[in-house]
Enzyme design. Structure first.
Site, PDB file in Angstrom:
ATOM      1  N   GLY A 293       0.778  -1.229   0.000  1.00  0.00           N
ATOM      2  CA  GLY A 293       0.000   0.000   0.000  1.00  0.00           C
ATOM      3  C   GLY A 293       0.814   1.286   0.000  1.00  0.00           C
ATOM      4  O   GLY A 293       0.241   2.372   0.100  1.00  0.00           O
ATOM      5  N   GLU A 335       4.433  -6.347   1.478  1.00  0.00           N
ATOM      6  CA  GLU A 335       3.999  -6.714   0.123  1.00  0.00           C
ATOM      7  C   GLU A 335       3.806  -5.499  -0.792  1.00  0.00           C
ATOM      8  O   GLU A 335       2.699  -5.253  -1.241  1.00  0.00           O
ATOM      9  CB  GLU A 335       2.673  -7.466   0.206  1.00  0.00           C
ATOM     10  CG  GLU A 335       2.678  -8.642   1.149  1.00  0.00           C
ATOM     11  CD  GLU A 335       1.294  -9.252   1.354  1.00  0.00           C
ATOM     12  OE1 GLU A 335       1.226 -10.462   1.548  1.00  0.00           O
ATOM     13  OE2 GLU A 335       0.295  -8.511   1.321  1.00  0.00           O
ATOM     14  N   PRO A 336       4.856  -4.743  -1.049  1.00  0.00           N
ATOM     15  CA  PRO A 336       4.665  -3.583  -1.928  1.00  0.00           C
ATOM     16  C   PRO A 336       4.482  -3.985  -3.391  1.00  0.00           C
ATOM     17  O   PRO A 336       5.142  -4.916  -3.863  1.00  0.00           O
ATOM     18  CB  PRO A 336       5.973  -2.800  -1.756  1.00  0.00           C
ATOM     19  CG  PRO A 336       6.986  -3.821  -1.349  1.00  0.00           C
ATOM     20  CD  PRO A 336       6.248  -4.909  -0.614  1.00  0.00           C
ATOM     21  N   GLY A 337       3.577  -3.336  -4.082  1.00  0.00           N
ATOM     22  CA  GLY A 337       3.399  -3.555  -5.518  1.00  0.00           C
ATOM     23  C   GLY A 337       3.621  -2.238  -6.253  1.00  0.00           C
ATOM     24  O   GLY A 337       4.655  -2.003  -6.876  1.00  0.00           O
ATOM     25  N   ARG A 338       2.641  -1.350  -6.095  1.00  0.00           N
ATOM     26  CA  ARG A 338       2.658  -0.054  -6.764  1.00  0.00           C
ATOM     27  C   ARG A 338       3.980   0.710  -6.580  1.00  0.00           C
ATOM     28  O   ARG A 338       4.513   1.284  -7.529  1.00  0.00           O
ATOM     29  CB  ARG A 338       1.516   0.791  -6.194  1.00  0.00           C
ATOM     30  CG  ARG A 338       1.347   2.158  -6.825  1.00  0.00           C
ATOM     31  CD  ARG A 338       0.436   3.040  -5.953  1.00  0.00           C
ATOM     32  NE  ARG A 338      -0.736   2.352  -5.497  1.00  0.00           N
ATOM     33  CZ  ARG A 338      -1.912   2.358  -6.131  1.00  0.00           C
ATOM     34  NH1 ARG A 338      -2.057   3.059  -7.217  1.00  0.00           N
ATOM     35  NH2 ARG A 338      -2.928   1.696  -5.640  1.00  0.00           N
ATOM     36  N   ARG A 392      -7.814   3.370 -14.667  1.00  0.00           N
ATOM     37  CA  ARG A 392      -7.833   3.925 -13.312  1.00  0.00           C
ATOM     38  C   ARG A 392      -8.544   5.274 -13.203  1.00  0.00           C
ATOM     39  O   ARG A 392      -9.270   5.508 -12.232  1.00  0.00           O
ATOM     40  CB  ARG A 392      -6.420   4.010 -12.719  1.00  0.00           C
ATOM     41  CG  ARG A 392      -5.820   2.616 -12.457  1.00  0.00           C
ATOM     42  CD  ARG A 392      -4.529   2.684 -11.650  1.00  0.00           C
ATOM     43  NE  ARG A 392      -4.758   3.134 -10.290  1.00  0.00           N
ATOM     44  CZ  ARG A 392      -4.447   4.325  -9.826  1.00  0.00           C
ATOM     45  NH1 ARG A 392      -3.854   5.219 -10.606  1.00  0.00           N
ATOM     46  NH2 ARG A 392      -4.710   4.663  -8.589  1.00  0.00           N
ATOM     47  N   TYR A 396     -11.403   4.917 -10.561  1.00  0.00           N
ATOM     48  CA  TYR A 396     -11.149   5.525  -9.250  1.00  0.00           C
ATOM     49  C   TYR A 396     -11.061   7.038  -9.296  1.00  0.00           C
ATOM     50  O   TYR A 396     -10.677   7.653  -8.302  1.00  0.00           O
ATOM     51  CB  TYR A 396      -9.814   5.019  -8.668  1.00  0.00           C
ATOM     52  CG  TYR A 396      -9.566   3.536  -8.759  1.00  0.00           C
ATOM     53  CD1 TYR A 396     -10.394   2.638  -8.092  1.00  0.00           C
ATOM     54  CD2 TYR A 396      -8.499   3.037  -9.488  1.00  0.00           C
ATOM     55  CE1 TYR A 396     -10.146   1.276  -8.160  1.00  0.00           C
ATOM     56  CE2 TYR A 396      -8.243   1.676  -9.562  1.00  0.00           C
ATOM     57  CZ  TYR A 396      -9.078   0.803  -8.895  1.00  0.00           C
ATOM     58  OH  TYR A 396      -8.832  -0.545  -8.963  1.00  0.00           O
ATOM     59  N   CYS A 423     -15.543   4.974 -27.170  1.00  0.00           N
ATOM     60  CA  CYS A 423     -16.873   5.564 -27.320  1.00  0.00           C
ATOM     61  C   CYS A 423     -17.515   5.788 -25.958  1.00  0.00           C
ATOM     62  O   CYS A 423     -18.540   5.176 -25.632  1.00  0.00           O
ATOM     63  CB  CYS A 423     -17.731   4.663 -28.194  1.00  0.00           C
ATOM     64  SG  CYS A 423     -17.116   4.635 -29.863  1.00  0.00           S
ATOM     65  N   TYR A 453      -1.251  -1.407 -11.991  1.00  0.00           N
ATOM     66  CA  TYR A 453      -2.710  -1.415 -12.156  1.00  0.00           C
ATOM     67  C   TYR A 453      -3.174  -0.694 -13.418  1.00  0.00           C
ATOM     68  O   TYR A 453      -4.256  -0.118 -13.443  1.00  0.00           O
ATOM     69  CB  TYR A 453      -3.393  -0.825 -10.909  1.00  0.00           C
ATOM     70  CG  TYR A 453      -2.915  -1.487  -9.631  1.00  0.00           C
ATOM     71  CD1 TYR A 453      -3.204  -2.824  -9.388  1.00  0.00           C
ATOM     72  CD2 TYR A 453      -2.153  -0.808  -8.700  1.00  0.00           C
ATOM     73  CE1 TYR A 453      -2.739  -3.460  -8.244  1.00  0.00           C
ATOM     74  CE2 TYR A 453      -1.679  -1.433  -7.556  1.00  0.00           C
ATOM     75  CZ  TYR A 453      -1.983  -2.760  -7.333  1.00  0.00           C
ATOM     76  OH  TYR A 453      -1.520  -3.385  -6.205  1.00  0.00           O
TER      77      TYR A 453
HETATM   78  C1  PLP Z   1      -2.971  -5.206  -3.619  1.00  0.00           C
HETATM   79  C2  PLP Z   1      -2.289  -5.832  -2.489  1.00  0.00           C
HETATM   80  C3  PLP Z   1      -0.970  -5.498  -2.191  1.00  0.00           C
HETATM   81  C4  PLP Z   1      -0.190  -4.459  -2.959  1.00  0.00           C
HETATM   82  O1  PLP Z   1      -0.701  -3.177  -2.794  1.00  0.00           O
HETATM   83  P1  PLP Z   1       0.112  -1.922  -3.373  1.00  0.00           P
HETATM   84  O2  PLP Z   1      -0.757  -0.771  -3.083  1.00  0.00           O
HETATM   85  O3  PLP Z   1       0.285  -2.164  -4.825  1.00  0.00           O
HETATM   86  O4  PLP Z   1       1.417  -1.886  -2.649  1.00  0.00           O
HETATM   87  C5  PLP Z   1      -0.355  -6.152  -1.145  1.00  0.00           C
HETATM   88  N1  PLP Z   1      -1.011  -7.086  -0.416  1.00  0.00           N
HETATM   89  C6  PLP Z   1      -2.290  -7.436  -0.681  1.00  0.00           C
HETATM   90  C7  PLP Z   1      -2.945  -8.462   0.136  1.00  0.00           C
HETATM   91  C8  PLP Z   1      -2.969  -6.815  -1.716  1.00  0.00           C
HETATM   92  O5  PLP Z   1      -4.233  -7.162  -1.960  1.00  0.00           O
END
Ligand code: PLP
Length: 516
Positions: A293, A335-338, A392, A396, A423, A453
């Protein structure tokens, strides 16, 4: 670049400023090796976007491999250092749902991270890239038995169990396979992080996870008395199940979070829960996952904190809370993604149609002017993609920014809206941005921060083909996901057999009466 003296448009949101230098690339929005050459063309590690567009076409996702690896390593090192004295370090799991293909899974593996998946498909990509099961996680509030079996057979490092029913499902399937499943329990700590704030409540009104509060209604589990929370009942069930190795607990409080307070409060609540588990069952669960997050900058208004700062703040709270509770510090994971993939990537578009409308500032929701008949220009710049490659803004209301990427911006900045070619009138790519007023057909626009995303949410709406992804490193670009072709659009379309040569189609009266 000469300073521009354009005035702010009353149609613009408050946070948006008129750029003093339109050629400047705001460092917080872009991958570390993106710059603008002397000829005005934006480059990635020296490769001009004009070359990329000529070779691969647009729209195009352009990812800086070095930037991705640097951000992955930065999270790994920042959290490892901050927690070194507390629990020996942190396991970082890249959240594959933000962006995943086999090449990116290789980068994750090579940087020493784990990878989180949330479906059998994502798991398949990670396994295809050779990530060992021990470095993978599986999430999901409604995993199928097939997904769970796949995870058990691959020896997954952790299956993050989301409900009381799933404790039994995972445990029973593991017993059937003659194995033990490594399980974390996803808890809802009652902390919601919104972009700039977080709110703390007792209850969770959302689909994910096991509640820490007790008044959830009886009869949902077998492990505890009816007065215990779903989280407590799930722990009791998991500890009692012969197919489950219970590693610990997990939470994920939201996404695009800037301040550490939400993470800190969630950590405190989960550690408190681990102390209750110890008191009740006499076991100290060895692991605590604090989810992802971490926020990134999409526009000049966003000010994300460095990973190191957040890591240190979290380590301080985890250390102090464990001391208070007399609890050994569990192994921490995140668990970083973004925050790893988002800023590594931009989308390259070609501009086409443009038009300018004049908008009444009062009707736009801005402050009511003395003279409400005054209108202001908003320039619409259409590009060759849109909501199919970045949903997005539509999903959002997400804000982005954009720059003219194929030449030096010289004309005065004018409040613009970058729109797609779908469209839908809501098909907006960048809601508000100042762009040079002479942008027109053939100019390249680059939208930064599209790594997370966007591509993973892309669609074939209006039968557009999904764009390719190109990775640049050491001055060389290579395709890591090819773009779709028109043939791909027909791949799943079950077409009629072509008419056999001898059998002519029934004759039609050649359109004579077809003007209705
Ligand atoms: C989506 C998600 C993440 C990653 O969130 P980011 O905002 O991309 O860092 C980590 N853990 C869980 C369980 C998620 O659903």
């Amino acid at each position: 670049m000469a300073m521009t003296s354009a005035q702010a448009s009353p149609l613009a949101p408050e946070w948006l400023s008129v750029p003093a230098d339109q050629a400047r690339l705001d460092a917080k929005l872009w991958a570390e090796d993106v710059d603008r050459g002397a000829d005005g063309v934006v480059r990635v590690d020296g490769v001009p976007v004009t070359d990329l567009a000529a070779q691969y076409g647009t729209p195009l996702f352009v990812v800086s491999e070095r930037d991705f690896r640097t951000r992955a390593a930065t999270f790994r090192d920042a959290f490892d250092e901050a927690f070194a004295d507390l629990c020996g370090g942190v396991d970082v799991f890249y959240a594959g749902k933000s962006f995943l293909c086999t090449e990116v899974a290789h980068w994750v593996r090579e940087e020493g991270l784990g990878l989180d998946t949330c479906s059998g498909g994502e798991l398949a990509v990670a396994l295809r890239a050779g990530l060992p099961g021990s470095r993978l996680g599986l999430h999901g509030n409604n995993k199928s038995a097939a997904e769970i079996v796949r995870a058990i057979d691959a020896g997954l490092g952790r299956i993050v169990v989301d409900s009381i029913q799933e404790v039994a499902l995972v445990g029973d399937l593991a017993v059937q396979r003659g194995r033990t499943a490594n399980v974390m329990l996803r808890l809802t700590p009652g902390v919601h992080a919104h972009t700039h704030e977080f709110i703390a409540t007792a209850h969770e009104d959302q689909k994910f996870g096991l509640s820490l509060t007790t008044d959830q209604g009886p009869g949902q589990g077998s492990g505890g008395d009816d007065a215990s929370s779903p989280a407590a009942r799930a722990v009791a069930d998991a500890l009692a199940h012969p197919g489950i190795e219970l590693l610990g607990v997990h939470c994920h409080i939201g996404s695009q979070i800037f301040e550490p307070e939400g993470f800190e409060l969630a950590a405190q609540r989960l550690l408190g829960f681990l102390a209750e588990v110890r008191d009740r069952h006499g076991v100290e669960l060895p692991e605590l996952d604090l989810g992802g997050g971490y926020g990134i900058a999409y526009t000049e208004a966003d000010e994300p904190r460095p990973a190191r700062e957040i890591a240190q703040a979290m380590a301080a709270v985890v250390g102090a809370t464990c001391r208070d509770l007399g609890l050994a510090v569990p192994r921490i994971s995140i668990e970083p993604g973004r925050a790893i993939v988002g800023p590594s990537t931009f989308t390259l578009y070609t501009a086409g149609t443009t038009k300018t409308v004049r908008v009444d500032a009062a009707a736009n929701g801005s402050e009511v002017l003395e003279d409400t008949s005054v209108t202001h220009p908003r320039r619409y710049v259409s590009v060759d993609g849109g909501m199919s490659d970045n949903p997005r803004p539509v999903l959002y209301g997400a804000d982005y920014s954009a720059v003219l990427a194929s030449r030096t911006p010289e004309a005065a900045p004018v409040l613009s809206r970058v729109v797609g070619k779908h469209c839908e009138s809501g098909d907006i790519v960048v809601r508000d941005v100042y762009l040079p007023e002479d942008i027109g057909a053939g100019d390249l626009l680059a939208v930064p921060g599209t790594g997370a995303y966007c591509w993973v949410l892309s669609s074939n709406y209006n039968y557009l083909t999904r764009p390719p992804v190109v990775a640049v490193v050491d001055g060389v670009a290579r395709l890591i996901v090819r773009g779709e072709t028109e043939e791909d659009l027909f791949r799943r379309d079950v077409q009629r057999e072509p008419a056999s040569p001898g059998k002519a189609e029934p004759a039609t009266d050649s359109g004579a009466s077809r003007t209705a």
